[in-house]
Design a protein around this motif. Structure first.
Motif, PDB file in Angstrom:
ATOM      1  N   SER A 158       0.846  -1.193   0.000  1.00  0.00           N
ATOM      2  CA  SER A 158       0.000   0.000   0.000  1.00  0.00           C
ATOM      3  C   SER A 158       0.880   1.241   0.000  1.00  0.00           C
ATOM      4  O   SER A 158       1.746   1.391   0.861  1.00  0.00           O
ATOM      5  N   ILE A 159       0.648   2.124  -0.982  1.00  0.00           N
ATOM      6  CA  ILE A 159       1.322   3.421  -1.006  1.00  0.00           C
ATOM      7  C   ILE A 159       0.232   4.478  -1.023  1.00  0.00           C
ATOM      8  O   ILE A 159      -0.697   4.411  -1.826  1.00  0.00           O
ATOM      9  N   HIS A 160       0.330   5.432  -0.124  1.00  0.00           N
ATOM     10  CA  HIS A 160      -0.776   6.351   0.120  1.00  0.00           C
ATOM     11  C   HIS A 160      -0.249   7.725   0.499  1.00  0.00           C
ATOM     12  O   HIS A 160       0.878   7.843   1.007  1.00  0.00           O
ATOM     13  N   PRO A 161      -1.019   8.781   0.267  1.00  0.00           N
ATOM     14  CA  PRO A 161      -0.611  10.106   0.744  1.00  0.00           C
ATOM     15  C   PRO A 161      -0.498  10.095   2.260  1.00  0.00           C
ATOM     16  O   PRO A 161      -1.302   9.474   2.952  1.00  0.00           O
ATOM     17  N   GLY A 162       0.525  10.761   2.770  1.00  0.00           N
ATOM     18  CA  GLY A 162       0.719  10.758   4.221  1.00  0.00           C
ATOM     19  C   GLY A 162       1.776  11.759   4.627  1.00  0.00           C
ATOM     20  O   GLY A 162       1.861  12.852   4.074  1.00  0.00           O
ATOM     21  N   GLU A 163       2.625  11.358   5.569  1.00  0.00           N
ATOM     22  CA  GLU A 163       3.660  12.245   6.078  1.00  0.00           C
ATOM     23  C   GLU A 163       5.016  11.922   5.466  1.00  0.00           C
ATOM     24  O   GLU A 163       5.296  10.788   5.100  1.00  0.00           O
ATOM     25  N   ARG A 164       5.836  12.951   5.407  1.00  0.00           N
ATOM     26  CA  ARG A 164       7.242  12.783   5.021  1.00  0.00           C
ATOM     27  C   ARG A 164       8.035  12.638   6.312  1.00  0.00           C
ATOM     28  O   ARG A 164       8.498  13.608   6.901  1.00  0.00           O
ATOM     29  N   THR A 165       8.214  11.408   6.776  1.00  0.00           N
ATOM     30  CA  THR A 165       8.885  11.176   8.051  1.00  0.00           C
ATOM     31  C   THR A 165      10.386  10.965   7.895  1.00  0.00           C
ATOM     32  O   THR A 165      11.149  11.252   8.812  1.00  0.00           O
ATOM     33  N   GLY A 166      10.806  10.422   6.747  1.00  0.00           N
ATOM     34  CA  GLY A 166      12.206  10.071   6.565  1.00  0.00           C
ATOM     35  C   GLY A 166      12.616   8.855   7.378  1.00  0.00           C
ATOM     36  O   GLY A 166      13.799   8.494   7.411  1.00  0.00           O
ATOM     37  N   GLN A 167      11.647   8.209   8.020  1.00  0.00           N
ATOM     38  CA  GLN A 167      11.920   7.030   8.844  1.00  0.00           C
ATOM     39  C   GLN A 167      11.250   5.819   8.206  1.00  0.00           C
ATOM     40  O   GLN A 167      10.031   5.660   8.266  1.00  0.00           O
ATOM     41  N   ASP A 178       5.235  -4.185   8.627  1.00  0.00           N
ATOM     42  CA  ASP A 178       5.553  -3.622   9.937  1.00  0.00           C
ATOM     43  C   ASP A 178       5.201  -4.615  11.041  1.00  0.00           C
ATOM     44  O   ASP A 178       4.839  -5.772  10.766  1.00  0.00           O
ATOM     45  N   ALA A 179       5.283  -4.178  12.288  1.00  0.00           N
ATOM     46  CA  ALA A 179       5.078  -5.075  13.426  1.00  0.00           C
ATOM     47  C   ALA A 179       3.675  -5.665  13.461  1.00  0.00           C
ATOM     48  O   ALA A 179       3.449  -6.744  14.024  1.00  0.00           O
ATOM     49  N   SER A 180       2.715  -4.967  12.860  1.00  0.00           N
ATOM     50  CA  SER A 180       1.338  -5.456  12.842  1.00  0.00           C
ATOM     51  C   SER A 180       1.037  -6.317  11.626  1.00  0.00           C
ATOM     52  O   SER A 180      -0.091  -6.783  11.449  1.00  0.00           O
ATOM     53  N   GLY A 181       2.035  -6.517  10.769  1.00  0.00           N
ATOM     54  CA  GLY A 181       1.846  -7.326   9.578  1.00  0.00           C
ATOM     55  C   GLY A 181       1.356  -6.554   8.370  1.00  0.00           C
ATOM     56  O   GLY A 181       1.019  -7.147   7.347  1.00  0.00           O
ATOM     57  N   THR A 182       1.330  -5.216   8.476  1.00  0.00           N
ATOM     58  CA  THR A 182       0.864  -4.371   7.385  1.00  0.00           C
ATOM     59  C   THR A 182       2.029  -3.914   6.522  1.00  0.00           C
ATOM     60  O   THR A 182       3.077  -3.539   7.040  1.00  0.00           O
ATOM     61  N   SER A 183       1.844  -3.948   5.213  1.00  0.00           N
ATOM     62  CA  SER A 183       2.872  -3.507   4.276  1.00  0.00           C
ATOM     63  C   SER A 183       2.430  -2.175   3.688  1.00  0.00           C
ATOM     64  O   SER A 183       1.493  -2.119   2.893  1.00  0.00           O
ATOM     65  N   HIS A 184       3.097  -1.088   4.095  1.00  0.00           N
ATOM     66  CA  HIS A 184       2.671   0.229   3.617  1.00  0.00           C
ATOM     67  C   HIS A 184       3.813   1.228   3.664  1.00  0.00           C
ATOM     68  O   HIS A 184       4.802   1.058   4.383  1.00  0.00           O
ATOM     69  N   ILE A 185       3.649   2.299   2.866  1.00  0.00           N
ATOM     70  CA  ILE A 185       4.607   3.403   2.815  1.00  0.00           C
ATOM     71  C   ILE A 185       3.843   4.642   2.340  1.00  0.00           C
ATOM     72  O   ILE A 185       2.940   4.536   1.505  1.00  0.00           O
ATOM     73  N   SER A 186       4.186   5.786   2.861  1.00  0.00           N
ATOM     74  CA  SER A 186       3.555   7.011   2.361  1.00  0.00           C
ATOM     75  C   SER A 186       4.196   7.401   1.039  1.00  0.00           C
ATOM     76  O   SER A 186       5.357   7.079   0.762  1.00  0.00           O
ATOM     77  N   LEU A 187       3.433   8.105   0.219  1.00  0.00           N
ATOM     78  CA  LEU A 187       3.964   8.607  -1.049  1.00  0.00           C
ATOM     79  C   LEU A 187       5.172   9.502  -0.793  1.00  0.00           C
ATOM     80  O   LEU A 187       6.165   9.446  -1.526  1.00  0.00           O
TER      81      LEU A 187
END
Length: 212
Positions: A158-167, A178-187
């Motif tokens: 999943s790639i979605h609009p979100g925050e630019r965290t750099g992390q 991630d730790a919850s089993g979700t695969s995602h990244i912000s745009l």
């Protein structure tokens, strides 16, 4: 750097454009609809047909790198349109002498188990299958190329609009979760990872992925 961005008005392309301009790069955006992009002092917008290889090569000449966010998801034959377009772009990059090509990849060709890719799972969304298959075709083509300096960056599922965290985390050919089993990244963070790779190449002639 002086870069060409293919598909700058699309979902991922717009995120890459914003990040590139914020870093001070000079960007030539090649799009089908120039009116969709707002003026910017570091931006030159040109209309281009990715299937016209000779003209495309002329437009690419003199740039330091090409970033492709080209996709065929709006076409009737998504896979065929994408593959033909990318084959034309690859030929144009070689003809132009631009030293590097970076490609927006897909999550579908990432491994989720030994011998199984995300695209092979029974619940893979049908509306994204053509794009994912085309992207996998091009990844195979790039890996077989012995001359081109290329990099492909696949997002998480999943790639979605979100925050630019750099992390975020970087991986190779396996889907990141991630730790919850979700695969995602912000745009925004995807764009950070791509521009980091442009400025400090570490995945030359390789595909990599980014996720939380």
């Amino acid at each position: 750097m002086n870069i060409t961005l293919i598909g700058a008005s699309g979902f991922i392309g717009s995120g890459l454009l914003k990040e590139a301009l914020s870093r001070g790069h000079q960007v030539t955006a090649l799009v089908t609809r120039p009116d969709r992009l707002a003026p910017h002092p570091q931006l030159r917008v040109l209309q281009a047909d990715i299937a016209d290889t000779p003209t495309l090569a002329n437009l690419l000449r003199g740039h330091d790198a090409v970033i492709s966010a080209f996709s065929g998801h709006a076409q009737p034959d998504v896979r065929g349109y994408y593959v033909k377009g990318m084959q034309s772009l690859i030929a144009a990059v070689k003809e132009s002498g631009v030293p590097r090509l970076l490609v927006v990849g897909g999550a579908g060709s990432l491994d989720i188990a030994p011998g199984q890719q995300l695209l092979d799972s029974p619940d893979f969304p049908a509306e994204y299958r053509g794009t994912a298959e085309g992207n996998r075709d091009i990844l195979t083509l790039l890996r077989a190329d012995t001359h081109l300096d290329w990099t492909m960056l696949s997002p998480s599922a999943s790639i979605h609009p979100g925050e630019r965290t750099g992390q975020f985390r970087l991986g190779e050919d396996t889907l990141l979760v991630d730790a919850s089993g979700t695969s995602h990244i912000s745009l925004e963070d995807y764009a950070v990872a791509m521009l980091d790779e442009l400025e400090r190449p570490t995945h030359v002639r390789r595909r990599f992925t980014v996720g939380y």
